[in-house]
Motif scaffolding. Structure first.
Motif, PDB file in Angstrom:
ATOM      1  N   ASP A 103      -6.831 -14.034  -2.794  1.00 54.57           N
ATOM      2  CA  ASP A 103      -5.606 -13.458  -2.565  1.00 54.57           C
ATOM      3  C   ASP A 103      -5.827 -11.909  -2.593  1.00 54.57           C
ATOM      4  OD1 ASP A 103      -4.380 -15.943  -2.442  1.00 54.57           O
ATOM      5  OD2 ASP A 103      -3.483 -15.830  -4.434  1.00 54.57           O
ATOM      6  N   MET A 104      -5.110 -11.367  -1.600  1.00 56.08           N
ATOM      7  CA  MET A 104      -5.451  -9.800  -1.463  1.00 56.08           C
ATOM      8  C   MET A 104      -4.410  -9.236  -0.925  1.00 56.08           C
ATOM      9  SD  MET A 104      -8.007  -7.867  -1.531  1.00 56.08           S
ATOM     10  CE  MET A 104      -9.353  -8.891  -1.774  1.00 56.08           C
ATOM     11  N   LEU A 105      -4.152  -7.640  -0.983  1.00 58.47           N
ATOM     12  CA  LEU A 105      -3.161  -7.052  -0.586  1.00 58.47           C
ATOM     13  C   LEU A 105      -3.782  -5.819   0.131  1.00 58.47           C
ATOM     14  CD1 LEU A 105       0.374  -6.104  -2.099  1.00 58.47           C
ATOM     15  CD2 LEU A 105      -1.220  -4.275  -1.675  1.00 58.47           C
ATOM     16  N   ILE A 106      -3.104  -5.585   1.125  1.00 54.73           N
ATOM     17  CA  ILE A 106      -3.813  -4.389   1.852  1.00 54.73           C
ATOM     18  C   ILE A 106      -2.296  -3.225   2.042  1.00 54.73           C
ATOM     19  CG2 ILE A 106      -5.379  -5.334   2.946  1.00 54.73           C
ATOM     20  CD1 ILE A 106      -3.674  -5.099   5.548  1.00 54.73           C
ATOM     21  N   ARG A 107      -2.874  -2.030   1.754  1.00 51.97           N
ATOM     22  CA  ARG A 107      -1.889  -0.994   1.650  1.00 51.97           C
ATOM     23  C   ARG A 107      -2.354   0.180   2.771  1.00 51.97           C
ATOM     24  NH1 ARG A 107      -0.591   0.896  -3.825  1.00 51.97           N
ATOM     25  NH2 ARG A 107      -2.735   0.925  -3.994  1.00 51.97           N
ATOM     26  N   GLY A 108      -1.410   0.640   3.578  1.00 52.06           N
ATOM     27  CA  GLY A 108      -1.909   1.528   4.931  1.00 52.06           C
ATOM     28  C   GLY A 108      -0.885   2.139   5.243  1.00 52.06           C
ATOM     29  N   MET A 132       3.597  -0.654  -4.835  1.00 53.65           N
ATOM     30  CA  MET A 132       4.333   0.659  -4.416  1.00 53.65           C
ATOM     31  C   MET A 132       4.183   1.603  -5.781  1.00 53.65           C
ATOM     32  SD  MET A 132       7.490  -0.667  -2.139  1.00 53.65           S
ATOM     33  CE  MET A 132       7.209  -1.769  -0.724  1.00 53.65           C
ATOM     34  N   LEU A 133       4.102   0.848  -6.799  1.00 55.00           N
ATOM     35  CA  LEU A 133       4.226   1.587  -8.246  1.00 55.00           C
ATOM     36  C   LEU A 133       2.813   2.302  -8.504  1.00 55.00           C
ATOM     37  CD1 LEU A 133       5.907  -1.259 -10.120  1.00 55.00           C
ATOM     38  CD2 LEU A 133       6.908   0.658  -9.042  1.00 55.00           C
ATOM     39  N   ALA A 178       5.898  -8.115 -11.653  1.00 55.59           N
ATOM     40  CA  ALA A 178       4.424  -7.566 -10.719  1.00 55.59           C
ATOM     41  C   ALA A 178       4.399  -6.220 -11.239  1.00 55.59           C
ATOM     42  CB  ALA A 178       4.651  -7.722  -9.361  1.00 55.59           C
ATOM     43  N   ASN A 179       3.107  -5.846 -11.225  1.00 54.45           N
ATOM     44  CA  ASN A 179       2.747  -4.493 -11.711  1.00 54.45           C
ATOM     45  C   ASN A 179       1.734  -3.859 -10.575  1.00 54.45           C
ATOM     46  OD1 ASN A 179      -0.020  -5.181 -12.224  1.00 54.45           O
ATOM     47  ND2 ASN A 179       0.623  -5.647 -14.397  1.00 54.45           N
ATOM     48  N   ALA A 180       1.549  -2.674 -11.024  1.00 52.53           N
ATOM     49  CA  ALA A 180       0.445  -1.605  -9.857  1.00 52.53           C
ATOM     50  C   ALA A 180      -0.740  -2.345  -9.912  1.00 52.53           C
ATOM     51  CB  ALA A 180       0.694  -0.515 -10.317  1.00 52.53           C
ATOM     52  N   ARG A 181      -1.367  -2.985 -10.706  1.00 52.15           N
ATOM     53  CA  ARG A 181      -2.461  -3.564 -10.878  1.00 52.15           C
ATOM     54  C   ARG A 181      -2.765  -4.884  -9.984  1.00 52.15           C
ATOM     55  NH1 ARG A 181      -1.616  -2.553 -16.122  1.00 52.15           N
ATOM     56  NH2 ARG A 181      -1.247  -4.296 -16.558  1.00 52.15           N
ATOM     57  N   GLY A 182      -1.727  -5.722  -9.369  1.00 56.96           N
ATOM     58  CA  GLY A 182      -1.630  -6.647  -8.579  1.00 56.96           C
ATOM     59  C   GLY A 182      -1.736  -7.900  -9.206  1.00 56.96           C
ATOM     60  N   ASP A 185      10.222  -0.543 -14.441  1.00 57.30           N
ATOM     61  CA  ASP A 185       9.751   0.067 -15.665  1.00 57.30           C
ATOM     62  C   ASP A 185       8.821   1.380 -15.366  1.00 57.30           C
ATOM     63  OD1 ASP A 185       8.882   1.247 -17.997  1.00 57.30           O
ATOM     64  OD2 ASP A 185       8.417  -0.759 -18.937  1.00 57.30           O
ATOM     65  N   LEU A 186       9.389   2.475 -15.236  1.00 58.34           N
ATOM     66  CA  LEU A 186       8.484   3.654 -14.667  1.00 58.34           C
ATOM     67  C   LEU A 186       7.962   4.329 -15.824  1.00 58.34           C
ATOM     68  CD1 LEU A 186      10.884   4.429 -11.587  1.00 58.34           C
ATOM     69  CD2 LEU A 186       8.703   3.019 -11.770  1.00 58.34           C
TER      70      LEU A 186
END
Length: 310
Positions: free
Chosen positions: A17-22, A70-71, A94-98, A136-137
């Motif tokens: 499983d993977m996420l790409i950001r661009g 996005m975090l 979910a968190n910023a670490r996937g 939670d920022l």
């Protein structure tokens, strides 16, 4: 039905499983895309979800995974889809670490296919209700946003959320392909966000590309990579980074013990006297934590100590 096709020869477990950001069009478009097949399969296995519930849960956790990207740092978010359909509430963290987890109130819900021959996610979620997002920022108070459910199909509902609650014009595509044995063949999605500076003709081209885009799961079923998927929508794409996505629950026996201690000695004594044991099941991962009489006696003593110290 959506979300039911012949098994491919490829073993899905070998595809991470993977996420790409661009970005696209010189930084005027923000792009996220995710493959979540293994993640949704793990949730299906843990919760025993039926196909329609699997599709609703899978779409929600896929959206949450991309929103988590996005975090930053230790930031995290919770997505709650509260519709008036038979599956009840759909929740994803979910968190910023996937790291992602999720559950649905009534996992064993399955409806007849809709008029298009696809899983009736809208019928299961409901066409009335709200999407609530809590972020939670790391501030004193969390950020909270919400928007009405407008279709129950979830892709359109998250699109509407971004436009109304975060004032960011976006296109959200989500899909889950379920096999006849209830396992997940493919799951994934994309979020395309339009930023200031786009020309009208550029927006028109993106809209035209979206109108001809096949379902996400159909493209994944054909072996399309995430980079190819987003390039279908926005031609000038710059991939900034890739992040693995994994199922991860934050529950532990120690956390459950702390929760039981917080009930206080009187409540724990009542459990000991009436049931002689306790079992606590985590909503998110369905893990069961069992406590016998001796365990509960120790926790009751700890509750007394905690009260004295406070």
């Amino acid at each position: 039905m959506e979300e039911s096709k012949q098994q491919q020869n490829i073993n899905q477990d070998t595809v991470q499983d993977m996420l790409i950001r661009g970005t696209g069009l010189g930084g005027k478009v923000r792009i996220f895309a995710a493959r979540t097949t293994n993640l949704v399969n793990e949730l299906q296995r843990r919760h025993g979800t039926y196909p329609t519930a699997t599709a609703a849960l899978g779409r929600t956790v896929t959206a949450a995974a991309m929103m988590g990207a996005m975090l930053k740092g230790e930031e995290k978010l919770t997505v709650q889809v509260k519709g008036d359909g038979p599956i009840g509430q759909v929740v994803a963290d979910a968190n910023a670490r996937g790291e992602v987890r999720g559950y649905v109130t009534h996992p064993q819900v399955h409806l007849a296919s809709n008029s298009e021959g696809k899983l009736d996610v809208a019928g299961a979620v409901g066409r009335s209700g709200f999407i609530h997002i809590t972020k939670d920022l790391g501030l004193k108070e969390p950020y909270r946003g919400s928007s009405p459910i407008i279709s129950g199909e979830l892709g359109e509902d998250f699109t509407y959320y971004f436009a109304t609650s975060e004032q960011t014009p976006s296109a959200v595509g989500l899909g889950v392909l379920v096999d006849t044995d209830n396992s997940v063949l493919h799951a994934g999605g994309f979020i395309i966000q339009l930023l200031p500076g786009l020309y009208d003709e550029e927006i028109t081209k993106i809209e035209q590309s979206l109108s001809t885009l096949p379902p996400v799961t159909a493209l994944l079923d054909q072996g399309m990579e995430l980079e190819e998927l987003v390039t279908w929508i926005v031609k000038d794409v710059h991939i900034m980074d890739r992040m693995p996505l994994v199922f991860q629950c934050q529950c532990s026996r120690e956390r459950v013990e702390s929760t039981l201690i917080s009930l206080g000695q009187e409540e724990l004594r009542a459990i000991i006297n009436e049931d002689h044991k306790a079992e606590v099941v985590c909503h998110f991962c369905n893990e069961a934590y069992a406590f016998n009489r001796d365990d509960l006696e120790k926790l009751a003593a700890a509750a007394v100590t905690k009260k004295t110290q406070s």
